[in-house]
Design a protein around this motif. Structure first.
Motif, PDB file in Angstrom:
ATOM      1  N   GLU A 160       0.836  -1.197   0.000  1.00 46.10           N
ATOM      2  CA  GLU A 160       0.000   0.000   0.000  1.00 46.10           C
ATOM      3  C   GLU A 160       0.872   1.249   0.000  1.00 46.10           C
ATOM      4  O   GLU A 160       2.035   1.223   0.409  1.00 46.10           O
ATOM      5  N   GLY A 161       0.276   2.355  -0.452  1.00 41.74           N
ATOM      6  CA  GLY A 161       0.967   3.636  -0.421  1.00 41.74           C
ATOM      7  C   GLY A 161       1.511   4.077  -1.762  1.00 41.74           C
ATOM      8  O   GLY A 161       2.057   5.184  -1.867  1.00 41.74           O
ATOM      9  N   GLY A 162       1.383   3.237  -2.763  1.00 43.56           N
ATOM     10  CA  GLY A 162       1.887   3.587  -4.076  1.00 43.56           C
ATOM     11  C   GLY A 162       2.687   2.454  -4.669  1.00 43.56           C
ATOM     12  O   GLY A 162       2.990   1.465  -3.999  1.00 43.56           O
ATOM     13  N   PRO A 163       3.064   2.566  -5.941  1.00 44.37           N
ATOM     14  CA  PRO A 163       3.830   1.495  -6.589  1.00 44.37           C
ATOM     15  C   PRO A 163       5.243   1.397  -6.036  1.00 44.37           C
ATOM     16  O   PRO A 163       5.808   2.377  -5.545  1.00 44.37           O
ATOM     17  N   VAL A 164       5.808   0.203  -6.125  1.00 40.75           N
ATOM     18  CA  VAL A 164       7.201  -0.012  -5.715  1.00 40.75           C
ATOM     19  C   VAL A 164       8.039  -0.591  -6.853  1.00 40.75           C
ATOM     20  O   VAL A 164       9.225  -0.865  -6.660  1.00 40.75           O
ATOM     21  N   GLU A 165       7.445  -0.761  -7.995  1.00 42.92           N
ATOM     22  CA  GLU A 165       8.161  -1.397  -9.104  1.00 42.92           C
ATOM     23  C   GLU A 165       9.431  -0.620  -9.441  1.00 42.92           C
ATOM     24  O   GLU A 165       9.399   0.591  -9.678  1.00 42.92           O
ATOM     25  N   GLY A 166      10.552  -1.338  -9.408  1.00 48.12           N
ATOM     26  CA  GLY A 166      11.838  -0.752  -9.729  1.00 48.12           C
ATOM     27  C   GLY A 166      12.482   0.041  -8.609  1.00 48.12           C
ATOM     28  O   GLY A 166      13.602   0.530  -8.764  1.00 48.12           O
ATOM     29  N   LEU A 167      11.795   0.190  -7.469  1.00 49.24           N
ATOM     30  CA  LEU A 167      12.350   0.959  -6.360  1.00 49.24           C
ATOM     31  C   LEU A 167      13.239   0.081  -5.480  1.00 49.24           C
ATOM     32  O   LEU A 167      12.947  -1.088  -5.243  1.00 49.24           O
ATOM     33  N   ARG A 168      14.315   0.681  -4.982  1.00 47.38           N
ATOM     34  CA  ARG A 168      15.173   0.026  -3.992  1.00 47.38           C
ATOM     35  C   ARG A 168      14.574   0.314  -2.614  1.00 47.38           C
ATOM     36  O   ARG A 168      14.581   1.458  -2.159  1.00 47.38           O
ATOM     37  N   VAL A 169      14.065  -0.739  -1.975  1.00 45.45           N
ATOM     38  CA  VAL A 169      13.232  -0.582  -0.781  1.00 45.45           C
ATOM     39  C   VAL A 169      13.900  -1.218   0.432  1.00 45.45           C
ATOM     40  O   VAL A 169      14.398  -2.346   0.366  1.00 45.45           O
ATOM     41  N   LEU A 170      13.891  -0.497   1.547  1.00 44.55           N
ATOM     42  CA  LEU A 170      14.304  -1.036   2.844  1.00 44.55           C
ATOM     43  C   LEU A 170      13.059  -1.477   3.592  1.00 44.55           C
ATOM     44  O   LEU A 170      12.146  -0.673   3.836  1.00 44.55           O
ATOM     45  N   LEU A 171      12.978  -2.744   3.962  1.00 38.64           N
ATOM     46  CA  LEU A 171      11.875  -3.272   4.766  1.00 38.64           C
ATOM     47  C   LEU A 171      12.172  -2.992   6.236  1.00 38.64           C
ATOM     48  O   LEU A 171      13.278  -3.258   6.709  1.00 38.64           O
ATOM     49  N   MET A 172      11.182  -2.466   6.962  1.00 34.32           N
ATOM     50  CA  MET A 172      11.398  -2.127   8.377  1.00 34.32           C
ATOM     51  C   MET A 172      10.306  -2.733   9.239  1.00 34.32           C
ATOM     52  O   MET A 172       9.124  -2.706   8.898  1.00 34.32           O
ATOM     53  N   ASP A 173      10.724  -3.258  10.408  1.00 35.70           N
ATOM     54  CA  ASP A 173       9.780  -3.830  11.367  1.00 35.70           C
ATOM     55  C   ASP A 173      10.264  -3.518  12.769  1.00 35.70           C
ATOM     56  O   ASP A 173      11.407  -3.079  12.970  1.00 35.70           O
ATOM     57  N   ASP A 174       9.400  -3.764  13.749  1.00 31.90           N
ATOM     58  CA  ASP A 174       9.774  -3.453  15.127  1.00 31.90           C
ATOM     59  C   ASP A 174      10.609  -4.555  15.758  1.00 31.90           C
ATOM     60  O   ASP A 174      11.501  -4.286  16.562  1.00 31.90           O
ATOM     61  N   LEU A 175      10.328  -5.827  15.402  1.00 32.90           N
ATOM     62  CA  LEU A 175      10.941  -6.958  16.100  1.00 32.90           C
ATOM     63  C   LEU A 175      11.190  -8.097  15.122  1.00 32.90           C
ATOM     64  O   LEU A 175      10.388  -8.341  14.225  1.00 32.90           O
TER      65      LEU A 175
END
Length: 226
Positions: free
Chosen positions: A114-129
Motif C-alpha cells: 500500500e501507499g503507491g507502486p514499488v516497481e523498480g524501487l530500492r526498498v528497505l523493509l522495516m519492522d519493530d521486532l
C-alpha cells in the motif's frame, strides 16, 4: 556514533519504556512459537513522544551510516508496528513511504503493498521486532512480487537468542540489520535494574534457548529451511 553505541542507547530506551518483561513462573510464547522467560514489547516506544523521537533519530543515524547515499528510494513498514517506525524514518531520510501487509488484500500484483507502486524501487523493509525471520521473508516476497528490489531488513530489536534467522534471510537474498539485541540489553545501564534472579533466568535462557523452550512447552527445534 557506532553500532554498539546505538545498540546501547536503544536498549536504554526500551528499559525507559518498560518494554523488557520477565516472567519466571509463566513463560511467554512468542509469535514464532518459542517459549521465552522474557518478552520485549517494542511497541511501547510508539506511545511516548520523547522515546519515539529518540529511537527514530537513532534509526536514521544507523541507516545513514549503513547505506550509501542514494542506495535506497523507499522505506516499507511491515504491518502493523513496523509502519509508524518506517514513516518516521522515511521522513528523516526524505524517502518514499510504503507499507506491506501480512497477506494480500484483493488481487493483482500490488495486492500486498500500500501507499503507491514499488516497481523498480530500492526498498528497505522495516519492522519493530525480529525473532526467526519468517514474517520478514513473507513481507519481502510481497514487495518483490510487486516489483521492488529488497535486499535489506531493518528491525528495532532482534530477538537473537534463537539461531537461524540471519541464515534464513541471507538465503533469501536479505541482510538483517538490528538496532539492538540481547547483548545490548544486558550491557545497558538500565539493565542494572533487572532483579538478580531475573537476570540469572535470562542468562540461563540465552545459554541454550532451544532447550529452555523445549522444557517450557514452546517450540523444540528450528523450522526446516525451504
Amino acid at each position: 556514533m557506532s553500532a554498539n553505541e546505538i545498540g546501547r542507547e536503544v536498549a536504554e530506551l526500551l528499559f525507559k519504556a518498560g518494554a523488557i518483561h520477565v516472567s519466571r513462573q509463566q513463560p511467554f510464547i512468542l509469535a514464532a512459537g518459542w517459549a521465552s522467560p522474557v518478552y520485549v514489547d517494542v511497541r511501547l516506544l510508539l506511545g511516548d513522544p520523547d522515546l519515539r523521537q529518540a529511537v527514530s533519530d537513532l534509526a536514521a543515524r544507523y541507516a545513514t551510516a549503513a547505506f550509501a547515499s542514494g542506495s535506497l528510494e523507499a522505506i516499507a513498514g511491515a504491518e502493523t508496528a513496523g509502519i509508524p517506525f518506517a514513516a518516521w524514518l522515511a521522513d528523516r531520510l526524505a524517502l518514499k513511504l510504503r507499507y506491506v501487509r501480512k497477506r494480500p488484500l484483493g488481487i493483482g500484483r500490488n495486492a500486498q503493498v500500500e501507499g503507491g507502486p514499488v516497481e523498480g524501487l530500492r526498498v528497505l523493509l522495516m519492522d519493530d521486532l525480529t525473532t526467526d525471520g519468517g514474517s520478514k521473508l513473507n513481507f519481502a516476497r510481497g514487495l518483490r512480487a510487486a516489483g521492488a528490489e529488497v535486499e535489506h531488513v531493518l528491525t528495532i530489536f532482534y530477538h537473537d537468542a534463537f539461531p537461524g534467522a540471519g541464515e534464513r534471510l541471507k538465503e533469501a537474498g536479505l541482510r538483517l540489520h538490528a538496532l539492538a539485541n540481547w547483548g545490548d540489553v544486558l550491557r545497558a545501564e538500565g539493565g542494572g535494574g533487572l532483579a538478580p534472579e531475573d537476570r540469572a533466568e535470562i542468562e540461563r535462557f540465552l545459554a541454550d534457548p532451544v532447550a529452555w523452550s523445549t522444557r517450557h512447552g514452546g517450540r523444540t527445534r528450528l523450522a526446516p529451511r525451504s
